[in-house]
Design a protein around this motif. Structure first.
Motif, PDB file in Angstrom:
ATOM      1  N   TRP A  82       0.841  -1.198   0.000  1.00 25.73           N
ATOM      2  CA  TRP A  82       0.000   0.000   0.000  1.00 25.73           C
ATOM      3  C   TRP A  82       0.889   1.266   0.000  1.00 25.73           C
ATOM      4  N   LYS A  83       1.870   1.260   0.878  1.00 23.43           N
ATOM      5  CA  LYS A  83       2.730   2.448   1.032  1.00 23.43           C
ATOM      6  C   LYS A  83       3.439   2.785  -0.277  1.00 23.43           C
ATOM      7  N   ARG A  84       3.903   1.773  -0.993  1.00 24.85           N
ATOM      8  CA  ARG A  84       4.572   2.027  -2.267  1.00 24.85           C
ATOM      9  C   ARG A  84       3.618   2.679  -3.264  1.00 24.85           C
ATOM     10  N   LEU A  85       2.364   2.237  -3.279  1.00 24.48           N
ATOM     11  CA  LEU A  85       1.396   2.844  -4.186  1.00 24.48           C
ATOM     12  C   LEU A  85       1.082   4.282  -3.782  1.00 24.48           C
ATOM     13  N   LEU A  86       1.004   4.550  -2.485  1.00 18.78           N
ATOM     14  CA  LEU A  86       0.768   5.928  -2.039  1.00 18.78           C
ATOM     15  C   LEU A  86       1.892   6.846  -2.505  1.00 18.78           C
ATOM     16  N   GLU A  87       3.100   6.367  -2.395  1.00 18.01           N
ATOM     17  CA  GLU A  87       4.243   7.190  -2.802  1.00 18.01           C
ATOM     18  C   GLU A  87       4.266   7.396  -4.311  1.00 18.01           C
ATOM     19  N   ARG A  88       3.815   6.405  -5.053  1.00 17.95           N
ATOM     20  CA  ARG A  88       3.861   6.496  -6.513  1.00 17.95           C
ATOM     21  C   ARG A  88       2.733   7.368  -7.077  1.00 17.95           C
ATOM     22  N   TYR A  89       1.523   7.258  -6.471  1.00 14.46           N
ATOM     23  CA  TYR A  89       0.354   7.886  -7.096  1.00 14.46           C
ATOM     24  C   TYR A  89      -0.243   9.050  -6.310  1.00 14.46           C
ATOM     25  N   GLU A  90       0.198   9.263  -5.081  1.00 11.10           N
ATOM     26  CA  GLU A  90      -0.273  10.394  -4.280  1.00 11.10           C
ATOM     27  C   GLU A  90      -1.790  10.559  -4.383  1.00 11.10           C
ATOM     28  N   PRO A  91      -2.559   9.545  -3.969  1.00  4.04           N
ATOM     29  CA  PRO A  91      -4.008   9.615  -4.104  1.00  4.04           C
ATOM     30  C   PRO A  91      -4.624  10.698  -3.226  1.00  4.04           C
ATOM     31  N   VAL A  92      -5.741  11.245  -3.693  1.00  4.89           N
ATOM     32  CA  VAL A  92      -6.418  12.280  -2.918  1.00  4.89           C
ATOM     33  C   VAL A  92      -7.133  11.687  -1.704  1.00  4.89           C
ATOM     34  N   ARG A  93      -7.523  10.412  -1.784  1.00  3.75           N
ATOM     35  CA  ARG A  93      -8.175   9.726  -0.668  1.00  3.75           C
ATOM     36  C   ARG A  93      -7.799   8.247  -0.695  1.00  3.75           C
ATOM     37  N   ILE A  94      -7.840   7.635   0.492  1.00  4.01           N
ATOM     38  CA  ILE A  94      -7.702   6.185   0.576  1.00  4.01           C
ATOM     39  C   ILE A  94      -8.836   5.663   1.457  1.00  4.01           C
ATOM     40  N   SER A  95      -9.256   4.433   1.197  1.00  2.78           N
ATOM     41  CA  SER A  95     -10.413   3.902   1.922  1.00  2.78           C
ATOM     42  C   SER A  95     -10.327   2.393   2.038  1.00  2.78           C
ATOM     43  N   GLU A  96     -11.096   1.879   2.982  1.00  7.98           N
ATOM     44  CA  GLU A  96     -11.231   0.442   3.209  1.00  7.98           C
ATOM     45  C   GLU A  96     -12.634   0.172   3.757  1.00  7.98           C
ATOM     46  N   HIS A  97     -12.899  -1.078   4.136  1.00  9.24           N
ATOM     47  CA  HIS A  97     -14.248  -1.513   4.480  1.00  9.24           C
ATOM     48  C   HIS A  97     -14.377  -1.951   5.940  1.00  9.24           C
ATOM     49  N   THR A 133      -1.475   4.613  10.912  1.00  8.10           N
ATOM     50  CA  THR A 133      -0.106   4.888  11.375  1.00  8.10           C
ATOM     51  C   THR A 133       0.912   4.435  10.346  1.00  8.10           C
ATOM     52  N   ALA A 134       0.714   3.241   9.789  1.00  7.51           N
ATOM     53  CA  ALA A 134       1.669   2.707   8.822  1.00  7.51           C
ATOM     54  C   ALA A 134       1.701   3.530   7.546  1.00  7.51           C
ATOM     55  N   LEU A 135       0.545   4.043   7.131  1.00  8.21           N
ATOM     56  CA  LEU A 135       0.472   4.771   5.866  1.00  8.21           C
ATOM     57  C   LEU A 135       0.613   6.279   6.036  1.00  8.21           C
ATOM     58  N   GLY A 136       0.481   6.766   7.254  1.00  8.00           N
ATOM     59  CA  GLY A 136       0.577   8.202   7.486  1.00  8.00           C
ATOM     60  C   GLY A 136      -0.550   8.977   6.852  1.00  8.00           C
ATOM     61  N   ARG A 137      -1.709   8.351   6.736  1.00  6.34           N
ATOM     62  CA  ARG A 137      -2.863   8.974   6.088  1.00  6.34           C
ATOM     63  C   ARG A 137      -4.142   8.614   6.832  1.00  6.34           C
ATOM     64  N   GLN A 138      -5.109   9.527   6.777  1.00  3.91           N
ATOM     65  CA  GLN A 138      -6.442   9.180   7.248  1.00  3.91           C
ATOM     66  C   GLN A 138      -7.077   8.186   6.282  1.00  3.91           C
ATOM     67  N   VAL A 139      -7.766   7.199   6.816  1.00  6.57           N
ATOM     68  CA  VAL A 139      -8.466   6.197   6.026  1.00  6.57           C
ATOM     69  C   VAL A 139      -9.970   6.422   6.161  1.00  6.57           C
ATOM     70  N   LEU A 140     -10.685   6.353   5.057  1.00  8.85           N
ATOM     71  CA  LEU A 140     -12.141   6.393   5.080  1.00  8.85           C
ATOM     72  C   LEU A 140     -12.669   4.963   5.174  1.00  8.85           C
ATOM     73  N   ILE A 141     -13.623   4.742   6.060  1.00  8.80           N
ATOM     74  CA  ILE A 141     -14.182   3.410   6.273  1.00  8.80           C
ATOM     75  C   ILE A 141     -15.584   3.342   5.661  1.00  8.80           C
ATOM     76  N   GLU A 142     -15.799   2.314   4.824  1.00  6.81           N
ATOM     77  CA  GLU A 142     -17.075   2.168   4.116  1.00  6.81           C
ATOM     78  C   GLU A 142     -18.058   1.281   4.886  1.00  6.81           C
ATOM     79  N   ASN A 143     -19.305   1.720   4.950  1.00  6.71           N
ATOM     80  CA  ASN A 143     -20.381   0.897   5.507  1.00  6.71           C
ATOM     81  C   ASN A 143     -20.678  -0.267   4.564  1.00  6.71           C
ATOM     82  N   PRO A 144     -20.908  -1.465   5.109  1.00  9.81           N
ATOM     83  CA  PRO A 144     -21.092  -2.648   4.261  1.00  9.81           C
ATOM     84  C   PRO A 144     -22.532  -2.831   3.808  1.00  9.81           C
ATOM     85  N   SER A 145     -22.731  -3.687   2.813  1.00  7.64           N
ATOM     86  CA  SER A 145     -24.054  -4.233   2.508  1.00  7.64           C
ATOM     87  C   SER A 145     -24.318  -5.386   3.464  1.00  7.64           C
TER      88      SER A 145
END
Length: 284
Positions: A82-97, A133-145
């Motif tokens: 994940w961290k390598r992708l963050l460094e490569r693409y500098e996403p505006v947001r990251i999220s998980e479930h 902590t590992a990614l140094g970014r706020q994560v958005l959490i998605e509500n499930p179905s």
């Protein structure tokens, strides 16, 4: 690289079949979201295409494999990828479930329901903290179905609100998931929305669902394989009126239509945002 978004706009989930039209598309404000697990390689054509897209458009990364709702903490090697992708693409947001998919080293090809218990809440918050902590970014959490009523010590909306309070994470409000879950389990959407902290919502998802083949309309399935249904559009409109404009994504993972069809849905979502932004400007 393209600059980050300046105001909330509508984006599309990006699939390899649409790389070329996505690269050629000139619509202002368009952004793309991808599952990072599909790009955790050392090289190859997928990364080359995504490099080209990212040079023109903002990206958001939406994870499906961290298993934050499971018994085990996030996999350190997965976090490094994940961290390598963050460094490569500098996403505006990251999220998980709010879900789990790994147990004792076995990976399940699904997002499975997290028990709404106090022990599960403690674990989930610990795992969200570890990811942030590992990614140094706020994560958005998605509500499930949700499809079946399970034993609950804490209602889902309270579970999410407490996670935000403890970890400082944000929320990814999937409007289709909310509609599907409320239909299947019979809870009140207004009360659910009253419970979550609106200010924590950093992104909205819209997708299609379908009735179960055996039970028909008694059970709705979040397939991401159909156009967005009218009740979901209506709920999206109500959510934007309630919490204000947010970045919104059109998701389609199955029965993939032409890119132009997804752009049409994107334009409809953007129209709701534009109206809300105009009203906000007029009220100032």
């Amino acid at each position: 690289m393209s600059s980050p978004e300046t105001s909330p706009s509508a984006g599309l989930g990006l699939k390899p079949e649409h790389f070329r039209p996505a690269l050629d598309e000139q619509t202002a404000g368009l952004w793309f979201e991808v599952h990072p697990e599909n790009y955790m390689s050392a090289g190859g054509p997928r990364l080359a295409w995504l490099d080209a897209i990212r040079a023109q458009r903002p990206l958001s990364l939406h994870g499906v494999g961290m298993s934050l709702g499971g018994l085990e903490p996030p996999d350190p090697e997965h976090l490094k990828r994940w961290k390598r992708l963050l460094e490569r693409y500098e996403p505006v947001r990251i999220s998980e479930h709010l879900a789990w998919s790994v147990h004792s080293g076995i990976y399940f090809n699904d997002l499975l329901p997290t028990p709404m218990t106090r022990a599960a809440l403690d674990r989930f918050c610990s795992h969200v903290d570890a990811m942030q902590t590992a990614l140094g970014r706020q994560v958005l959490i998605e509500n499930p179905s949700r499809y079946l009523p399970l034993r609950e010590e804490i209602p889902e909306a309270e579970f999410l609100a407490e996670t935000v309070r403890r970890t400082g994470c944000g929320l990814l409000l999937d409007v289709n998931n909310l509609h599907v879950s409320a239909h299947n389990l019979g809870f009140d959407i207004t009360a659910w929305l009253d419970t979550i902290p609106a200010s924590a919502v950093g992104e909205i998802h819209l997708a299609g669902h379908e009735a179960d083949a055996a039970l028909g309309g008694e059970l709705l399935i979040d397939t991401h394989g159909a156009p967005i249904a009218d009740p979901v559009w209506a709920l999206y409109q109500a959510v934007i009126e309630r919490i204000g404009p947010r970045p919104v994504l059109i998701e389609r993972d199955n029965n993939l239509p032409a890119f132009s069809e997804l752009l049409t849905e994107r334009e409809q979502a953007q129209g709701v945002l534009d109206a809300a932004l105009e009203k906000a400007d007029a009220d100032v």
